[in-house]
Design a protein around this motif. Structure first.
Motif, PDB file in Angstrom:
ATOM      1  N   THR A  80      28.828  52.485 -32.503  1.00  0.00           N
ATOM      2  CA  THR A  80      29.639  53.693 -32.687  1.00  0.00           C
ATOM      3  C   THR A  80      29.004  54.586 -33.740  1.00  0.00           C
ATOM      4  O   THR A  80      28.720  54.143 -34.853  1.00  0.00           O
ATOM      5  N   VAL A  81      28.767  55.846 -33.357  1.00  0.00           N
ATOM      6  CA  VAL A  81      28.280  56.845 -34.312  1.00  0.00           C
ATOM      7  C   VAL A  81      29.462  57.730 -34.679  1.00  0.00           C
ATOM      8  O   VAL A  81      30.096  58.327 -33.807  1.00  0.00           O
ATOM      9  N   SER A  82      29.764  57.782 -35.973  1.00  0.00           N
ATOM     10  CA  SER A  82      30.940  58.518 -36.448  1.00  0.00           C
ATOM     11  C   SER A  82      30.488  59.796 -37.151  1.00  0.00           C
ATOM     12  O   SER A  82      29.588  59.762 -37.987  1.00  0.00           O
ATOM     13  N   THR A  83      31.113  60.921 -36.806  1.00  0.00           N
ATOM     14  CA  THR A  83      30.663  62.198 -37.365  1.00  0.00           C
ATOM     15  C   THR A  83      31.822  63.080 -37.816  1.00  0.00           C
ATOM     16  O   THR A  83      32.920  63.005 -37.257  1.00  0.00           O
ATOM     17  N   VAL A  84      31.546  63.926 -38.807  1.00  0.00           N
ATOM     18  CA  VAL A  84      32.515  64.934 -39.230  1.00  0.00           C
ATOM     19  C   VAL A  84      32.662  66.032 -38.168  1.00  0.00           C
ATOM     20  O   VAL A  84      33.592  66.820 -38.228  1.00  0.00           O
ATOM     21  N   GLY A  85      31.693  66.109 -37.242  1.00  0.00           N
ATOM     22  CA  GLY A  85      31.772  67.132 -36.197  1.00  0.00           C
ATOM     23  C   GLY A  85      30.671  68.176 -36.297  1.00  0.00           C
ATOM     24  O   GLY A  85      30.944  69.373 -36.262  1.00  0.00           O
ATOM     25  N   LEU A  86      29.437  67.720 -36.402  1.00  0.00           N
ATOM     26  CA  LEU A  86      28.298  68.649 -36.411  1.00  0.00           C
ATOM     27  C   LEU A  86      27.999  68.974 -34.946  1.00  0.00           C
ATOM     28  O   LEU A  86      27.324  68.233 -34.234  1.00  0.00           O
TER      29      LEU A  86
ATOM     30  N   ASP B 273      44.681  71.278 -36.994  1.00  0.00           N
ATOM     31  CA  ASP B 273      44.685  72.734 -37.218  1.00  0.00           C
ATOM     32  C   ASP B 273      43.573  73.106 -38.200  1.00  0.00           C
ATOM     33  O   ASP B 273      43.293  72.378 -39.159  1.00  0.00           O
ATOM     34  N   ASP B 274      42.968  74.270 -37.970  1.00  0.00           N
ATOM     35  CA  ASP B 274      41.816  74.687 -38.789  1.00  0.00           C
ATOM     36  C   ASP B 274      42.176  74.888 -40.253  1.00  0.00           C
ATOM     37  O   ASP B 274      41.360  74.624 -41.137  1.00  0.00           O
ATOM     38  N   LYS B 275      43.391  75.346 -40.494  1.00  0.00           N
ATOM     39  CA  LYS B 275      43.748  75.646 -41.888  1.00  0.00           C
ATOM     40  C   LYS B 275      43.629  74.390 -42.751  1.00  0.00           C
ATOM     41  O   LYS B 275      42.981  74.405 -43.803  1.00  0.00           O
ATOM     42  N   LEU B 276      44.213  73.305 -42.289  1.00  0.00           N
ATOM     43  CA  LEU B 276      44.143  72.064 -43.064  1.00  0.00           C
ATOM     44  C   LEU B 276      42.772  71.410 -42.940  1.00  0.00           C
ATOM     45  O   LEU B 276      42.229  70.882 -43.915  1.00  0.00           O
ATOM     46  N   ARG B 277      42.192  71.480 -41.750  1.00  0.00           N
ATOM     47  CA  ARG B 277      40.886  70.790 -41.583  1.00  0.00           C
ATOM     48  C   ARG B 277      39.792  71.459 -42.410  1.00  0.00           C
ATOM     49  O   ARG B 277      38.879  70.797 -42.891  1.00  0.00           O
ATOM     50  N   ASP B 278      39.911  72.791 -42.606  1.00  0.00           N
ATOM     51  CA  ASP B 278      38.941  73.475 -43.478  1.00  0.00           C
ATOM     52  C   ASP B 278      38.911  72.832 -44.862  1.00  0.00           C
ATOM     53  O   ASP B 278      37.874  72.783 -45.515  1.00  0.00           O
ATOM     54  N   GLU B 279      40.080  72.321 -45.274  1.00  0.00           N
ATOM     55  CA  GLU B 279      40.171  71.714 -46.599  1.00  0.00           C
ATOM     56  C   GLU B 279      39.738  70.244 -46.575  1.00  0.00           C
ATOM     57  O   GLU B 279      38.977  69.800 -47.426  1.00  0.00           O
ATOM     58  N   LEU B 280      40.200  69.504 -45.578  1.00  0.00           N
ATOM     59  CA  LEU B 280      39.936  68.059 -45.554  1.00  0.00           C
ATOM     60  C   LEU B 280      38.510  67.723 -45.128  1.00  0.00           C
ATOM     61  O   LEU B 280      37.931  66.739 -45.578  1.00  0.00           O
ATOM     62  N   VAL B 281      37.973  68.534 -44.227  1.00  0.00           N
ATOM     63  CA  VAL B 281      36.614  68.301 -43.719  1.00  0.00           C
ATOM     64  C   VAL B 281      35.896  69.658 -43.806  1.00  0.00           C
ATOM     65  O   VAL B 281      35.900  70.439 -42.860  1.00  0.00           O
ATOM     66  N   PRO B 282      35.305  69.966 -44.973  1.00  0.00           N
ATOM     67  CA  PRO B 282      34.818  71.329 -45.225  1.00  0.00           C
ATOM     68  C   PRO B 282      33.851  71.880 -44.165  1.00  0.00           C
ATOM     69  O   PRO B 282      33.777  73.099 -43.982  1.00  0.00           O
ATOM     70  N   VAL B 283      33.166  71.013 -43.455  1.00  0.00           N
ATOM     71  CA  VAL B 283      32.236  71.494 -42.434  1.00  0.00           C
ATOM     72  C   VAL B 283      32.996  72.227 -41.314  1.00  0.00           C
ATOM     73  O   VAL B 283      32.414  72.959 -40.515  1.00  0.00           O
ATOM     74  N   ASN B 284      34.319  72.058 -41.294  1.00  0.00           N
ATOM     75  CA  ASN B 284      35.151  72.749 -40.306  1.00  0.00           C
ATOM     76  C   ASN B 284      35.089  74.273 -40.476  1.00  0.00           C
ATOM     77  O   ASN B 284      35.381  75.017 -39.551  1.00  0.00           O
TER      78      ASN B 284
ATOM     79  N   ILE C 232      38.994  59.444 -31.888  1.00  0.00           N
ATOM     80  CA  ILE C 232      39.382  60.506 -32.818  1.00  0.00           C
ATOM     81  C   ILE C 232      39.929  59.820 -34.066  1.00  0.00           C
ATOM     82  O   ILE C 232      40.966  59.143 -33.998  1.00  0.00           O
ATOM     83  N   GLU C 233      39.211  59.953 -35.170  1.00  0.00           N
ATOM     84  CA  GLU C 233      39.607  59.283 -36.411  1.00  0.00           C
ATOM     85  C   GLU C 233      40.570  60.195 -37.174  1.00  0.00           C
ATOM     86  O   GLU C 233      40.335  61.411 -37.291  1.00  0.00           O
ATOM     87  N   TYR C 234      41.640  59.605 -37.673  1.00  0.00           N
ATOM     88  CA  TYR C 234      42.658  60.403 -38.357  1.00  0.00           C
ATOM     89  C   TYR C 234      43.188  59.602 -39.537  1.00  0.00           C
ATOM     90  O   TYR C 234      43.951  58.648 -39.362  1.00  0.00           O
ATOM     91  N   ALA C 235      42.728  59.932 -40.747  1.00  0.00           N
ATOM     92  CA  ALA C 235      43.204  59.250 -41.959  1.00  0.00           C
ATOM     93  C   ALA C 235      44.587  59.795 -42.293  1.00  0.00           C
ATOM     94  O   ALA C 235      44.768  60.995 -42.439  1.00  0.00           O
TER      95      ALA C 235
ATOM     96  N   SER D  76      35.634  62.368 -36.804  1.00  0.00           N
ATOM     97  CA  SER D  76      36.584  62.317 -37.920  1.00  0.00           C
ATOM     98  C   SER D  76      37.344  63.636 -37.957  1.00  0.00           C
ATOM     99  O   SER D  76      36.904  64.600 -38.559  1.00  0.00           O
ATOM    100  N   LEU D  77      38.482  63.667 -37.290  1.00  0.00           N
ATOM    101  CA  LEU D  77      39.213  64.928 -37.146  1.00  0.00           C
ATOM    102  C   LEU D  77      40.133  65.154 -38.357  1.00  0.00           C
ATOM    103  O   LEU D  77      40.037  66.173 -39.029  1.00  0.00           O
ATOM    104  N   HIS D  78      41.042  64.251 -38.581  1.00  0.00           N
ATOM    105  CA  HIS D  78      41.929  64.247 -39.768  1.00  0.00           C
ATOM    106  C   HIS D  78      42.942  65.383 -39.838  1.00  0.00           C
ATOM    107  O   HIS D  78      43.855  65.336 -40.671  1.00  0.00           O
ATOM    108  N   ALA D  79      42.782  66.410 -39.020  1.00  0.00           N
ATOM    109  CA  ALA D  79      43.793  67.475 -38.937  1.00  0.00           C
ATOM    110  C   ALA D  79      43.591  68.181 -37.605  1.00  0.00           C
ATOM    111  O   ALA D  79      42.454  68.366 -37.180  1.00  0.00           O
TER     112      ALA D  79
END
Ligand code: SAH
Length: 379
Positions: A225-231, A255-266, A291-294, A250-253
């Protein structure tokens, strides 16, 4: 490296360029950096017949030996020379931590330049998973992740990645893990680093790990399994490699508003683009995407976010892995309330989207999801 920089957001690219300038020395070349043709060329350069490459490969990948002294099918003087040139020590175990009655083992490794990386072996009744690092540190800066706080030190070489799996495979073969001798069956790139920001080395490592012995370690591609922030560009590129490894995002959100914060590459690649790339990956490999969701208390665990996540994934080839947040030192965040997490799961399941709570092993040794996600790839 040029490739990695292209894929990184501007600020991160600058950070990585800085790292590149500091990085004078590369890890020494190792047999596991090379494909079989490269190994033959390397032994030929040393004035040896090409079949020596196969002998070395059988020792390293087949018998899990990297001590040239024991390679008695090689003449003594050749042993020393080939060993020095192609089997240099790469990682030295600095510390070993165990829990779960010895069936979860975390190793802190020191590389040739003093960089530290970690790997975790997890033995389950039906499988043995190695969680490996692809970089020393990480440049993705996710605020809930311990590795993300320190920034990127450098990319690992292919052989440094393979060496982590090799060590686990050897421990299993030697019967060093309670439960008797066995094999490593699964590999997850969920240790330190963003694997797709070190694309070339990771891809070659996947090949070394999955090529049948003696070319490689012979672990099934489907069990990697290759896990990515979403490049996104790298996901698309991986989809075209003709592999059948599992992709975890690694999605974790949702919606873009929250994901911009949790996974900055968003900020560079939005949720919709990441999922688009994930669907392309699923379509070209036939493999369900994880889909990984902490689950972070009062941050991303609201019922409406469960519903939104489910609506984004419904009908897609996906499986949601909910991970109780492993709080990192000094973090203002903690894991979701179990009742809230249970409702989150129910809402996703109600939409027909496969969802499980990830088994987190090794929390006591800081080897659970964090820098080191104790992951069990879903079946
Ligand atoms: N960079 C890659 C792989 C390494 S992290 C990625 O982000 O996917 C492996 C997994 O552990 C990722 O899903 C990551 O988001 C998650 N993770 C990181 N820190 C965590 C924490 N403190 N608690 C729970 N999961 C965490």
């Amino acid at each position: 490296m040029a490739e990695a920089i292209e894929l990184l957001p501007a600020g991160l690219a600058a950070a990585e360029a800085g790292v590149r300038d500091r990085r004078q020395a590369r890890p020494p070349r190792h047999l596991a950096d090379l494909d079989p043709a490269g190994r033959r060329a390397a032994v030929a350069e040393l004035g040896q017949p090409e079949y020596r490459a196969d002998q070395l490969s059988r020792h390293y990948f087949g018998r899990l030996t990297d001590d040239p002294a024991g390679m008695t099918d090689l003449p003594a003087d050749v042993r020393a020379a080939l060993g020095a040139a192609l089997l240099p020590p790469l990682l030295t175990a600095e510390r070993e931590l165990e829990c779960d009655a010895g069936t979860t083992r975390k190793t802190l490794w020191r590389a040739f330049d003093g960089a530290f990386v970690e790997s975790v072996l997890m033995r389950y009744p039906d499988r043995v998973t190695m969680c490996v690092s692809s970089q020393a540190g990480c440049g993705m800066a996710c605020p809930f992740c311990a590795t993300g706080q320190a920034g990127l030190t450098r990319n690992l070489s292919t052989a440094e990645i393979v060496a982590q799996v090799f060590a686990g495979a050897r421990a299993m073969a030697a019967g060093a893990v309670p439960g008797g001798p066995g094999r490593v069956s699964n590999v997850v790139f969920m240790g330190m680093g963003e694997p797709l920001a070190n694309y070339r080395s990771v891809l070659a490592a996947v090949r070394r790990i999955t090529d049948p012995a003696p070319a490689g370690l012979g672990i099934s591609q489907r069990s990697v399994t290759v896990s990515t922030v979403g490049l996104v560009p790298a996901i698309r590129k991986l989809a075209a490699e003709g592999l059948s490894v599992r992709l975890a995002v690694s999605l974790h959100a949702p919606d873009d508003k929250l994901r911009d914060e949790l996974v900055p590459v968003n900020r560079r690649w939005k949720v919709a683009e990441v999922l688009d790339a994930a669907w392309q990956y699923a379509a070209s490999t036939g493999r369900r995407v994880s889909i990984e969701y902490a689950m972070i208390r009062n941050v991303n665990d609201q019922a409406w976010r469960a519903d939104l996540l489910a609506s984004l994934l419904a009908g897609g080839l996906a499986h949601v892995n909910l991970i109780p947040l492993n709080p990192t030192p000094g973090s203002r965040w903690t894991a979701s309330d179990p009742a809230v997490a249970a409702e989150f799961l129910d809402r996703i399941a109600a939409r027909g989207v496969p969802v499980t709570v990830r088994d987190t092993r090794g929390t006591e040794i800081d080897g659970a999801c964090g820098q080191l996600a104790a992951a069990s790839a879903p079946g």
